[in-house]
Design an enzyme around this catalytic site. Structure first.
Site, mmCIF file in Angstrom:
data_model
loop_
_atom_site.group_PDB
_atom_site.id
_atom_site.type_symbol
_atom_site.label_atom_id
_atom_site.label_comp_id
_atom_site.label_asym_id
_atom_site.label_seq_id
_atom_site.Cartn_x
_atom_site.Cartn_y
_atom_site.Cartn_z
ATOM 1 C CB SER A 90 82.768 70.586 -60.838
ATOM 2 O OG SER A 90 81.467 70.089 -60.996
ATOM 3 C CG HIS B 158 79.872 69.602 -65.489
ATOM 4 N ND1 HIS B 158 79.491 70.882 -65.156
ATOM 5 C CD2 HIS B 158 80.534 69.112 -64.409
ATOM 6 C CE1 HIS B 158 79.925 71.160 -63.929
ATOM 7 N NE2 HIS B 158 80.540 70.096 -63.452
#
Length: 400
Positions: free
Chosen positions: A92, A201
């Site tokens: 991420s 996300h």
């Protein structure tokens, strides 16, 4: 020759005090903390060392703070040890740390960009309607099916991270996340809510993603010095031009971490070093594969083992032998699905004596198998699994 990859952690790895030992011991750490502070007009060192955990966890603060400590860890490693990687991967937010270390973005550019990203992501859920939760003891397909069943336009939920075979993260509207958790628990799953301030996300980040495109257009992205595995595709970026598109979709798309680690495994990586606070990715890797030795570098004391190449090589040898021995045993004792006894016997009779000889060599501590012997051992196990006509999933479990 061992193939090396660097991993960079994402949000959730922050803690008060992170990076302090580097600051105490290395001039470059002091310089990078100052550069980060100047870039975003806030005292990043104070935030990391003396800040309140609640304040540090805020997305717009956690992201530049973690990136700073991760880049410091990388630069300390290159200064003190200097062995270059074959691949980089970041979880991420960690993908931005990888971009900096591979020369795609400058450190100052990344700190500014990640601060903007954090603000946009935090503002995308001003009423804090969203949440994230780690779900364990469940495979990805049933979890995705649950999310599809429960998710709606107003109450979205989806898989945000695929971390290992049975460890994933879901993200979305709090109510929808709770529904998925309840149904997943009936399937034997466990859950833990994550200490984050927004549903990353997920589709709830769509507005932030669209606004982030404007920020991305202000930067130029250079080609990487080493291949960087994209979270979005689980394969390396093609070139600097593909970075911008990936980073925009990055906000709403899941992190394909387990696939990324399998990519490293398939391309011969034998060691990884996690550059940054905590050792979350080291722990995750152990759930994915036993074929790669993993080391953290989050504080100065971690350098001792990393600088001892003999000990690291011994770790890799022992890891390989242990995993190979386990693979041999499991392939031998696995159920035989082949109903043609004669064919099975013809296929396996020549294999078992070879396996036994190699197994005896593996179990002798003083023996180090050659690369050819290792490859041959794995091939023998594969042939036995095929002769037994094991289901694909079981072959993957044994041979992974």
């Amino acid at each position: 020759m061992n193939n090396l990859a660097f991993l960079f952690p994402g949000q959730g790895s922050q803690f008060v005090g992170m990076g302090k030992s580097f600051w105490n011991d290395f001039v470059l750490a002091k310089r990078l903390f100052e550069e980060a502070s100047d870039a975003i007009s806030m005292d990043v060192k104070k935030l990391c060392f003396d800040g309140d955990m609640t304040e540090l966890t805020r997305t717009m603060n956690a992201q530049p703070a973690i990136l700073t400590v991760s880049v410091i860890a990388y630069q300390v490693y290159m200064q003190e040890i200097g062995i270059k990687p074959h691949f980089l991967a970041g979880h991420s937010l960690g993908e931005y740390s990888a971009l900096v270390c591979a020369g795609v973005l400058s450190f100052q550019e990344a700190v500014k960009l990640i601060r903007q990203r954090g603000i946009l992501m935090q503002n995308a859920d001003p009423e804090q309607l969203g949440t994230m939760a780690a779900i364990t003891q469940v495979y990805i397909q049933p979890l995705q099916d649950l999310c599809t069943e429960i998710s709606t336009e107003d109450f979205p939920v989806g898989v945000a991270c695929m971390n290992s075979d049975q460890q994933h993260v879901i993200s979305g509207h709090r109510q929808a996340v709770e529904f998925v958790i309840k149904k997943a628990e009936r399937m034997g799953a466990n859950h833990t809510y994550l200490n984050v301030s927004a549903p990353f996300h997920s589709s709830m980040m769509r507005s932030a993603s669209e606004q982030f495109q404007t920020a991305l257009n202000q930067y130029s992205f250079r080609d990487a010095e080493w291949p960087i595995i994209s979270n979005v595709t689980a394969i390396p970026y093609n070139n600097g031009h593909s970075v911008r598109e990936h980073l925009q979709t990055h906000m709403t798309m899941p992190v394909r971490w387990a696939e990324s680690m399998h990519y490293l495994l398939l391309h011969g990586v034998t060691e990884v070093i996690e550059m940054g606070p905590k050792n979350v990715l080291v722990g995750l890797l152990k759930k994915i594969t036993n074929h790669i030795a993993a080391y953290p570098l989050g504080q100065t004391s971690d350098l001792h083992l990393l600088s001892d190449s003999a000990e690291r090589n011994e770790n890799i040898v022992n890891l390989r032998k242990k995993q190979l021995n386990k693979m041999m045993i499991q392939s031998i004792i696995a159920r035989n699905y082949n109903k043609d006894a004669k064919t099975y016997s013809n296929l396996t009779t020549p294999l078992f004596p070879q396996i036994q000889l190699l197994k005896e060599r593996v179990e002798r501590k003083e023996v180090e198998l050659s690369a050819e012997e290792l490859e041959h051992s794995i091939h023998l196990c594969q042939l036995i699994c095929e002769a037994k006509q094991l289901p694909t999933w079981e072959q993957l479990r044994i041979l992974k």
